[in-house]
Design a protein around this motif. Structure first.
Motif, PDB file in Angstrom:
ATOM      1  N   TRP A  93      32.956   1.734  -5.719  1.00 26.98           N
ATOM      2  CA  TRP A  93      31.939   0.669  -5.692  1.00 26.98           C
ATOM      3  C   TRP A  93      32.035  -0.130  -4.396  1.00 26.98           C
ATOM      4  O   TRP A  93      31.030  -0.330  -3.706  1.00 26.98           O
ATOM      5  N   PHE A  94      33.220  -0.573  -4.050  1.00 16.04           N
ATOM      6  CA  PHE A  94      33.361  -1.377  -2.830  1.00 16.04           C
ATOM      7  C   PHE A  94      33.205  -0.526  -1.571  1.00 16.04           C
ATOM      8  O   PHE A  94      32.779  -1.030  -0.533  1.00 16.04           O
ATOM      9  N   TYR A  95      33.518   0.746  -1.658  1.00 17.58           N
ATOM     10  CA  TYR A  95      33.328   1.616  -0.493  1.00 17.58           C
ATOM     11  C   TYR A  95      31.843   1.715  -0.155  1.00 17.58           C
ATOM     12  O   TYR A  95      31.438   1.560   1.013  1.00 17.58           O
ATOM     13  N   PHE A  96      31.009   1.942  -1.159  1.00 18.32           N
ATOM     14  CA  PHE A  96      29.572   2.080  -0.896  1.00 18.32           C
ATOM     15  C   PHE A  96      28.903   0.733  -0.658  1.00 18.32           C
ATOM     16  O   PHE A  96      27.860   0.655  -0.002  1.00 18.32           O
ATOM     17  N   GLN A  97      29.506  -0.344  -1.154  1.00 24.07           N
ATOM     18  CA  GLN A  97      28.944  -1.672  -0.921  1.00 24.07           C
ATOM     19  C   GLN A  97      29.238  -2.179   0.489  1.00 24.07           C
ATOM     20  O   GLN A  97      28.372  -2.759   1.144  1.00 24.07           O
ATOM     21  N   GLU A  98      30.466  -1.976   0.945  1.00 24.34           N
ATOM     22  CA  GLU A  98      30.911  -2.576   2.197  1.00 24.34           C
ATOM     23  C   GLU A  98      30.736  -1.670   3.396  1.00 24.34           C
ATOM     24  O   GLU A  98      30.406  -2.125   4.490  1.00 24.34           O
ATOM     25  N   LYS A  99      31.004  -0.381   3.239  1.00 22.89           N
ATOM     26  CA  LYS A  99      30.981   0.588   4.342  1.00 22.89           C
ATOM     27  C   LYS A  99      31.988   0.237   5.443  1.00 22.89           C
ATOM     28  O   LYS A  99      32.035   0.889   6.466  1.00 22.89           O
ATOM     29  N   HIS A 100      32.767  -0.823   5.261  1.00 21.27           N
ATOM     30  CA  HIS A 100      33.843  -1.198   6.185  1.00 21.27           C
ATOM     31  C   HIS A 100      33.356  -1.296   7.632  1.00 21.27           C
ATOM     32  O   HIS A 100      33.866  -0.656   8.536  1.00 21.27           O
ATOM     33  N   GLY A 101      32.371  -2.125   7.809  1.00 24.41           N
ATOM     34  CA  GLY A 101      31.842  -2.291   9.157  1.00 24.41           C
ATOM     35  C   GLY A 101      32.723  -3.135  10.048  1.00 24.41           C
ATOM     36  O   GLY A 101      32.620  -3.051  11.266  1.00 24.41           O
ATOM     37  N   ASN A 102      33.571  -3.968   9.494  1.00 21.59           N
ATOM     38  CA  ASN A 102      34.441  -4.794  10.340  1.00 21.59           C
ATOM     39  C   ASN A 102      35.822  -4.925   9.712  1.00 21.59           C
ATOM     40  O   ASN A 102      36.024  -4.659   8.521  1.00 21.59           O
TER      41      ASN A 102
ATOM     42  N   THR B   3      42.546   2.608  -2.844  1.00 21.12           N
ATOM     43  CA  THR B   3      42.938   1.602  -1.851  1.00 21.12           C
ATOM     44  C   THR B   3      42.277   1.861  -0.510  1.00 21.12           C
ATOM     45  O   THR B   3      41.744   0.932   0.122  1.00 21.12           O
ATOM     46  N   THR B   4      42.304   3.101  -0.045  1.00 23.05           N
ATOM     47  CA  THR B   4      41.698   3.420   1.255  1.00 23.05           C
ATOM     48  C   THR B   4      40.183   3.412   1.195  1.00 23.05           C
ATOM     49  O   THR B   4      39.519   3.154   2.199  1.00 23.05           O
ATOM     50  N   MET B   5      39.615   3.646   0.029  1.00 25.08           N
ATOM     51  CA  MET B   5      38.152   3.603  -0.104  1.00 25.08           C
ATOM     52  C   MET B   5      37.631   2.165  -0.098  1.00 25.08           C
ATOM     53  O   MET B   5      36.683   1.845   0.621  1.00 25.08           O
ATOM     54  N   GLY B   6      38.243   1.313  -0.886  1.00 26.66           N
ATOM     55  CA  GLY B   6      37.662  -0.004  -1.120  1.00 26.66           C
ATOM     56  C   GLY B   6      38.262  -1.139  -0.326  1.00 26.66           C
ATOM     57  O   GLY B   6      37.737  -2.261  -0.356  1.00 26.66           O
ATOM     58  N   GLY B   7      39.382  -0.916   0.395  1.00 22.75           N
ATOM     59  CA  GLY B   7      39.978  -1.985   1.179  1.00 22.75           C
ATOM     60  C   GLY B   7      40.523  -3.101   0.316  1.00 22.75           C
ATOM     61  O   GLY B   7      40.830  -2.925  -0.865  1.00 22.75           O
ATOM     62  N   MET B   8      40.636  -4.297   0.917  1.00 26.76           N
ATOM     63  CA  MET B   8      41.259  -5.426   0.245  1.00 26.76           C
ATOM     64  C   MET B   8      40.502  -5.842  -1.016  1.00 26.76           C
ATOM     65  O   MET B   8      41.120  -6.215  -2.022  1.00 26.76           O
ATOM     66  N   LYS B   9      39.182  -5.780  -1.007  1.00 26.18           N
ATOM     67  CA  LYS B   9      38.431  -6.174  -2.199  1.00 26.18           C
ATOM     68  C   LYS B   9      38.764  -5.259  -3.365  1.00 26.18           C
ATOM     69  O   LYS B   9      38.937  -5.727  -4.503  1.00 26.18           O
ATOM     70  N   ALA B  10      38.843  -3.960  -3.116  1.00 22.92           N
ATOM     71  CA  ALA B  10      39.197  -3.033  -4.190  1.00 22.92           C
ATOM     72  C   ALA B  10      40.603  -3.307  -4.689  1.00 22.92           C
ATOM     73  O   ALA B  10      40.870  -3.263  -5.899  1.00 22.92           O
ATOM     74  N   VAL B  11      41.524  -3.615  -3.773  1.00 21.07           N
ATOM     75  CA  VAL B  11      42.899  -3.895  -4.162  1.00 21.07           C
ATOM     76  C   VAL B  11      42.959  -5.119  -5.070  1.00 21.07           C
ATOM     77  O   VAL B  11      43.600  -5.106  -6.132  1.00 21.07           O
ATOM     78  N   ILE B  12      42.294  -6.180  -4.677  1.00 22.51           N
ATOM     79  CA  ILE B  12      42.357  -7.423  -5.453  1.00 22.51           C
ATOM     80  C   ILE B  12      41.680  -7.275  -6.802  1.00 22.51           C
ATOM     81  O   ILE B  12      42.227  -7.693  -7.837  1.00 22.51           O
ATOM     82  N   TRP B  13      40.508  -6.625  -6.849  1.00 17.42           N
ATOM     83  CA  TRP B  13      39.800  -6.536  -8.122  1.00 17.42           C
ATOM     84  C   TRP B  13      40.412  -5.492  -9.050  1.00 17.42           C
ATOM     85  O   TRP B  13      40.344  -5.646 -10.277  1.00 17.42           O
ATOM     86  N   THR B  14      41.022  -4.458  -8.509  1.00 16.90           N
ATOM     87  CA  THR B  14      41.780  -3.557  -9.391  1.00 16.90           C
ATOM     88  C   THR B  14      43.029  -4.268  -9.902  1.00 16.90           C
ATOM     89  O   THR B  14      43.416  -4.070 -11.066  1.00 16.90           O
ATOM     90  N   ASP B  15      43.653  -5.084  -9.053  1.00 17.96           N
ATOM     91  CA  ASP B  15      44.770  -5.903  -9.535  1.00 17.96           C
ATOM     92  C   ASP B  15      44.334  -6.782 -10.701  1.00 17.96           C
ATOM     93  O   ASP B  15      45.060  -6.932 -11.693  1.00 17.96           O
ATOM     94  N   PHE B  16      43.158  -7.351 -10.576  1.00 23.24           N
ATOM     95  CA  PHE B  16      42.631  -8.239 -11.615  1.00 23.24           C
ATOM     96  C   PHE B  16      42.503  -7.491 -12.945  1.00 23.24           C
ATOM     97  O   PHE B  16      42.924  -7.981 -13.996  1.00 23.24           O
ATOM     98  N   VAL B  17      41.940  -6.285 -12.891  1.00 22.57           N
ATOM     99  CA  VAL B  17      41.795  -5.480 -14.103  1.00 22.57           C
ATOM    100  C   VAL B  17      43.153  -5.046 -14.625  1.00 22.57           C
ATOM    101  O   VAL B  17      43.429  -5.073 -15.836  1.00 22.57           O
TER     102      VAL B  17
END
Length: 799
Positions: A327-336, A473-487
């Motif tokens: 989800w975060f990979y397709f949302q963010e595309k890691h532009g920066n 982790t590599t797909m979603g970056g920090m947002k994926a890490v934090i929100w998976t931590d939350f779950v």
């Protein structure tokens, strides 16, 4: 609001509350009784071959784990396949003088049974080599020999009939008198187990089991209900004693005593017909009968395979983690780089705080904390309570300072405050320690615990946790890490809360019985204000929190990266407050599980597996007692505890590699290139950690785990001291800090080489040395000439 509306709301709330309680009760009643009262271990009983000379067995011995027999003037050793006896060369040893063994030590004496010396032996081919004997201060009747923590203990009665207990340290030949048990009854058997000495005292008519340790002295244990046969007392696993006991009807059976719950259990299929001599063998006992026949039994544990519903829960959990990453990979595309490394600094404080807790609560804690409470009490929970005070200090003084600098790597502070070389060296050491000391251990230990209980292969557990974590982790970056931590926190807490509720429901008497029993045995004791630094005292935890939380927090990239991901300085501080607020209830839940397990297994000793380590207590309950689906949920919780910490480390290491090295060495690197480099580094470090964990599965985990703790203290403390010098002093400079870091590492390594202190103290010693040496060394160089605005806790500039 009208009175009728308020009344309706209150009535609705009461009905909902009643409905939830009824649903929970029905669920627990439906699930109750799934675990039968059958024993979790079985007994394998076999007949051993008779001795080749057909002579009666005078003595059975265990030397270095091998079963030996004395007949006449010949010493025999049983082959590893239990098929044949081999004659041993025992020249120089009077076989009639042997009165007992303890590992590779023999208790020797005269023909009348008086023990007067001990001798160390070793096997060399088909010969038993005996070292020079160490004499006892006086000959002892009915002497018994055992080992405890490397020292030898001998108990017996002197010529006047007085009970004697002697101790010989491993590095000395001198015997030290020790306090004996109350009364004048002689010792029948003696055994050391888990830091305590156990003595069976009495005669053939009445016996009692006593326990001695350095904290409480001698204490009487629950009644044996029979008489222990001489030579049959032995240790089993990490917390059990095994022995042959003759009851009032004259029947002889094997019994176990659990040294933590003080529960007795009689083992089925272990009846022995008048054994004349008994010895330990494998995981059981061997004995010779009066007719010359030889018998043995060994205890065997069973695996509790996961059911399809458990696998379904685990698969759903893993799929959810991948879904969040995608989800975060397709949302963010890691532009920066800001999006990938610090979530665009848009993370709400409460999510960052929950992620801090998830990262700090690894799978090791999920397994080890209940085991610690099961074995002892809640004194280690004091660390959580004091850590909250330390985190408050961090939230008020340290976090705002670093958050204002808009860092991505916490080591950027060391460059701004001191010098780029200090930053890069600190970052490199951090990367090495995270990969070598933490990631591999976090992967391996839960995989080992789950495999021991369920039979799920260690390799598959490591691969599942590692590969899925790398992907999301590599797909979603920090947002994926934090929100998976939350779950993952909710998965972890959900399983833990259900487990403690289910355990208490199984206890006869429920919550009142649980609380009364635990408090009566001091299992909920929290505070110890003694000044003994060898124990878990309040003063020791204050010392630990000061160095391991307050002074180490600024250099912890894994934790600080969540703080740096929040929206503002204020929200950064609130994230730490959230973390602190979760530590106390979280601690009570996990320590409560351990105490509930103690009450449950005290009442149900047959549901324990004596062959498993203490750390496997909670995984054993999960696999053997909980219903299908719930077992899968809690194993998913163990996976979640491991994966939350693992994902945090992967993201942090990839951030350090990209920000501290790639962007420094490649001056024209674009944000997209930096993110791409970080993604590849994340995959690489994850695969390296999996590889190290797989290697650990082939070697002694205990030694490797000790090495990881030592490395963290030896190499990591100096740079925590550098942060302290930078933030809390104006006088510290780059030259002094460099000398302080180098000096602290060198002196801590010296302490390590001389084995002066326990490895857990290395971190505190290293930090303290860096602060002292660094500050003193700074005085020999010019004070910093540029502005230190925003780099120290002081409000005024220093130029």
């Amino acid at each position: 609001m009208s009175k009728s509306a308020a009344f309706s709301s209150a009535a609705l709330f009461q009905r909902c509350h009643l409905g939830l309680r009824l649903l929970l009760a029905i669920t627990l009643m439906a699930l109750a009784g799934i675990a039968s009262a059958d024993s979790l271990t079985s007994v394998s009983r076999t007949s051993l071959p008779t001795l080749p000379d057909s002579q009666p067995v005078q003595e059975l011995l265990e030397v270095d784990g091998r079963l030996m027999a004395v007949s006449g003037k010949q010493l025999w050793m049983l082959g590893k396949d239990n098929r044949a006896w081999t004659a041993l060369d025992s020249r120089g040893l009077d076989l009639a003088s042997i009165h007992g063994t303890a590992g590779n030590w023999l208790l020797l004496g005269d023909a009348q049974g008086h023990g007067d010396r001990v001798a160390q032996v070793r096997l060399s081919g088909n010969a038993l080599i005996t070292a020079a004997a160490v004499p006892l201060p006086t000959a002892l009747q009915r002497a018994q020999l055992t080992r405890l923590d490397g020292a030898l203990y001998v108990a017996g009665s002197d010529a006047a009939g007085n009970a004697q207990l002697l101790r010989k340290p491993a590095d000395s030949s001198r015997w030290q008198p020790q306090p004996t048990w109350p009364g004048a009854a002689p010792a029948v058997s003696l055994q050391g187990q888990k830091g305590s000495l156990y003595a069976v005292v009495g005669d053939d008519q009445a016996q009692q089991l006593w326990r001695w340790n350095s904290d409480k002295g001698w204490a009487q244990m629950p009644a044996i209900d029979g008489t222990v046969l001489p030579g049959s007392l032995r240790t089993l696993g990490q917390a059990h004693l095994l022995m042959q006991v003759r009851d009032d009807a004259g029947q002889t059976h094997a019994r176990t005593f659990h040294t933590i719950t003080s529960a007795w259990l009689t083992l089925a299929d272990t009846q022995a017909a008048m054994p004349s001599t008994i010895a330990a063998v494998g995981n059981g006992l061997a004995w010779a009968a009066a007719d010359g026949s030889l018998q043995q039994f060994e205890m065997q544990g069973s695996k509790h395979l996961l059911r399809w519903l458990d696998w379904a829960v685990i698969v759903v959990y893993l799929a959810a983690m991948l879904g969040i990453g995608a989800w975060f990979y397709f949302q963010e595309k890691h532009g920066n780089t800001s999006d990938f490394f610090v979530g665009g600094r848009s993370i709400p404080f409460w999510a960052a705080g929950v992620s801090l807790y998830a990262t700090n609560t690894s799978s090791i804690s999920f397994i080890a904390i209940p085991a610690k409470a099961f074995e002892t009490n809640w004194q280690y929970l004091t660390n959580n309570l004091i850590a909250v005070v330390g985190l408050i200090f961090v939230a008020i003084w340290i976090v705002p300072l670093l958050r204002r600098l808009d860092l991505m790597s916490v080591f950027s502070y060391l460059e701004t405050r001191f010098h780029p070389a200090i930053r890069m060296l600190a970052s490199a050491l951090c990367i090495v320690m995270q990969i070598g000391s933490r990631m591999s251990v976090i992967l391996f230990l839960p995989a080992l615990a789950i495999s021991t209980i369920t039979g799920l292969d260690v390799v598959w557990s490591i691969m599942m946790m590692g590969i899925f974590t790398i992907i999301y982790t590599t797909m979603g970056g920090m947002k994926a890490v934090i929100w998976t931590d939350f779950v993952q926190v909710f998965v972890m807490f959900g399983g833990a809360i259900f487990a403690i509720g289910y355990i208490i429901y199984q206890i006869n008497g429920g919550v009142p019985e649980f609380v009364a029993t635990a408090m009566a045995e001091n299992k909920t004791q929290l505070f110890d204000f003694s000044f003994d630094l060898t124990k878990a005292t309040v003063w020791g935890f204050i010392f630990l929190v000061l160095f391991d939380v307050v002074l180490t927090f600024p250099k912890d990239q894994v934790l600080m990266q969540r703080v740096l991901s929040t929206k503002s300085d204020k929200e950064a501080g609130r994230s730490v407050w959230t973390f602190a607020a979760m530590m106390i209830p979280g601690g009570f839940i996990f320590y409560g599980i351990g105490t509930a397990l103690w009450v449950y297994y005290r009442d149900n000793p047959e549901r324990m597996n004596p062959l498993l380590p203490i750390d496997a207590t909670f995984p054993l309950f999960i696999a053997a007692e909980l219903p299908p689906g719930v077992t899968g949920l809690i194993i998913a919780g163990i996976f979640a505890a491991a994966m939350s910490t693992l994902s945090s480390i992967i993201n942090s290491v990839s951030t350090l590699a990209s920000v501290d090295f790639y962007e420094k060495l490649k001056k024209d690197a674009t944000p997209k290139q930096s993110v791409r480099f970080a993604e590849w580094i994340g995959v690489l470090v994850g695969l390296i950690a999996i590889g190290i964990a797989l290697v650990m599965s082939r070697y002694d985990i205990h030694s490797l785990f000790d090495v990881s703790i030592e490395l963290a203290g030896l190499l990591g403390g100096g740079f925590a001291g550098a942060y302290t010098l930078g933030m809390f002093t104006r006088r510290a400079n780059s030259q002094g800090v460099a000398i302080g870091v180098a000096g602290s590492i060198a002196l801590t390594l010296l302490c390590w080489s001389m084995n002066l202190v326990h490895p857990y103290f290395y971190l505190a010693i290293s930090i303290f040395l860096c602060i002292v040496i660094g500050y003193v060394a700074s005085l020999f160089f010019p004070a910093p000439q540029r502005s230190l605005k925003g780099l120290t806790i002081y409000k005024q500039d220093a130029v």
